[in-house]
Design an enzyme around this catalytic site. Sequence first.
Site, PDB file in Angstrom:
ATOM      1  N   ASP A 343       0.835  -1.191   0.000  1.00 52.54           N
ATOM      2  CA  ASP A 343       0.000   0.000   0.000  1.00 52.54           C
ATOM      3  C   ASP A 343       0.878   1.252   0.000  1.00 52.54           C
ATOM      4  O   ASP A 343       1.865   1.336   0.734  1.00 52.54           O
ATOM      5  CB  ASP A 343      -0.891  -0.021   1.245  1.00 52.54           C
ATOM      6  CG  ASP A 343      -1.757   1.208   1.375  1.00 52.54           C
ATOM      7  OD1 ASP A 343      -2.633   1.399   0.517  1.00 52.54           O
ATOM      8  OD2 ASP A 343      -1.554   1.971   2.335  1.00 52.54           O
ATOM      9  N   GLU A 379       1.636  -0.477  -5.026  1.00 49.63           N
ATOM     10  CA  GLU A 379       0.686   0.584  -5.332  1.00 49.63           C
ATOM     11  C   GLU A 379       1.550   1.831  -5.506  1.00 49.63           C
ATOM     12  O   GLU A 379       2.063   2.371  -4.520  1.00 49.63           O
ATOM     13  CB  GLU A 379      -0.321   0.782  -4.201  1.00 49.63           C
ATOM     14  CG  GLU A 379      -1.323   1.875  -4.524  1.00 49.63           C
ATOM     15  CD  GLU A 379      -2.216   2.246  -3.346  1.00 49.63           C
ATOM     16  OE1 GLU A 379      -3.360   2.661  -3.595  1.00 49.63           O
ATOM     17  OE2 GLU A 379      -1.763   2.139  -2.192  1.00 49.63           O
TER      18      GLU A 379
END
Length: 715
Positions: A343, A379
Amino acid sequence: MQVWPGQAYPLGASYDGAGTNFAVFSEAADRIELVLLHDDGSETAVELRETDAFVRHAYLPGVMPGQRYGFRVHGPYAPERGQRCNSAKLLLDPYARAVSGKIKWGEEVYGYHFGSPEKRNDLDSAPHTMTSVVVNPYFDWGDDRRPRTDYHRTVIYEAHVKGLTMLHPALPEELRGTYAALAHPAILEHLTELGITTLELMPVHQFVNDHRLADAGLANYWGYNTIGFFAPHNAYASWGDRGQQVLEFKSAVRALHQAGIEVILDVVYNHTAEGNHLGPTLSFRGLDNASYYRLSGDDPRYYMDTTGTGNSLLMRSPHVLQLIMDSLRYWVTDMHVDGFRFDLAATLARQFHEVDRLSSFFDLVQQDPVVSQVKLIAEPWDVGEGGYQVGNFPPLWTEWNGKYRDTVRDMWRGEPRTLAEFASRLTGSSDLYQDDGRRPLASINFVTCHDGFTLHDLTAYNDKHNDANGEGNRDGESHNRSWNCGAEGATDDQEVLELRRRQMRNFVATLMLSQGVPMLSHGDEFARTQRGNNNAYCQDSEVSWVHWPEQGDGKAAPQEPEGGQSLLDFTRAMVWLRRDHPVFRRRRFFHGRPVQGTHDDLSDIAWYTPEGEEMTQRDWDSAQARALTVFLNGNAISEPGPRGESIHDDSFLLMFNASPEPLEFLVPTGLGQEWQAVVETAAPEGARPGDGPKVKAGQRLTLPDRSLTVLQRPA
């Protein structure tokens, strides 16, 4: 109680069959007490007197798995110097393998008083906070083997442990929403029949439900609020949180592996649940605030925040880097997971302010003999300056390709000047990945994910409808590149409903026909809706949970759109079409010319107008161009098979009509005499492998507005 010196490594609580070694790092502490918590509410405190390189440690004979514990740190409390030690706060072990309980929110878990943020708070947090748990590391993995699925054969399914399983009618109620549910035959059967090779789980590291959300009657459903980087989230365990969650997670991984499915974890190493300077003191802040967090150079009371959550971990700290690498290795070696999706991965590259492609973290990953061998997905953005880094990660990494998502959405909603970029995304995004030696498989292609509209809602809403989140509909992305097909939300208009179903088939088909690695979001295969909520991070409810279609009869489940079963059948057919044909999952970029040594003299790819003429630059540049035909030559695949053999496949014509009007397409000549339609998104059944109509070269086909047709020619 006997207290032996113990060892400084490994960090955390390590049970060896006779007792437990405890080790914790803090450069800021003057003293650290290990606190053993008992079920009658009493505590036993043991001072950790042995110190090696700022690691305090002790071995306690007879301390067994299931023992709850925490730390109290005695040291300076001087926020103006970045120091926030407070012995009144019971702290979680950063290396805890399991966490028990949940936070009872109140002033007790904060280091300051609510009315006076500058005043130190000495209220005892122990009765109000979570505790670390000693875990038995032994588990019978049997003959467990990682599937090790090659990227070119990978189909990723992003899912939430609770959301995927909470409403499945075949699951016993006591298992719903848990790790054990992932191992249930009903879930395994669904994934394997769908053709999924890799299950990407939204955060399962121990996380915290924010104080603000708890007060509002909401929850941190998504879980991007980690407090324990080694501990499986305890609320997803069906039978206890004194280490049972570890056994249950391992059992789920073992069952998924037996079904041939990899397990990837969505991990959040960029920040913690302790928030900004007004956040709670739960672990890292009280242990050594300045060693774990990026503090403001102007005023160390405050935190630098490139995550939008209040804090960012200090990636130039060797102790933070050790924590992350130890965590990653633990999940691979002890928990047998197959990879990670990072993330806000751009934050991990921030050693100082800028995003540094060659930061220490990426160097460590590259050199690590364990972590470098599993799937690593970035990401590629954060909220800091220069945070959008798609295409800029090192060669070992793959990336969520946000440009793919945006372009495919724009193409099918009819945006002008989209065709050229659509062609790049369809063929693996060479503009992003070819220059640094990466290949099409570096691109994780997706149209939807947990963040944003579901596939159904992408076709049913022009605007977000997030009022249930309690933020006045201000939260969530406002520019969704969505189109409601003529009516906002629920409607009885059959023309609108059919167009939505066609658009969903277009998105699924495009995803499976694109070079790269496809990723589906859970429930999209049968038109899951969140009723227009594009930021359901706080909705631990039927808003976010997957409503499964009634099995086999085509009826929609309660609160779900009609057509779920037919979309599921279509999605399965598209996944298996991709899996059966290597021309859709090439490991190298197209050459755009005949390939020496292959089966014929045709180019490996060619582009045609609907009139069957090769595309010119003028055609690509036309603002109104929304249609094209793509030839994929199965006899011109340049990469060899696993044993060096040549790869031959059928050839395909992909016909895209994203315009608002029906268009005639001429089947190009010179590529083959006879073709068979295997996909027609305008037809109710969508995919028709083996029984579609046959067409000849030079024949004209009429493609309805916003539809896609695939023609196949045997090798």
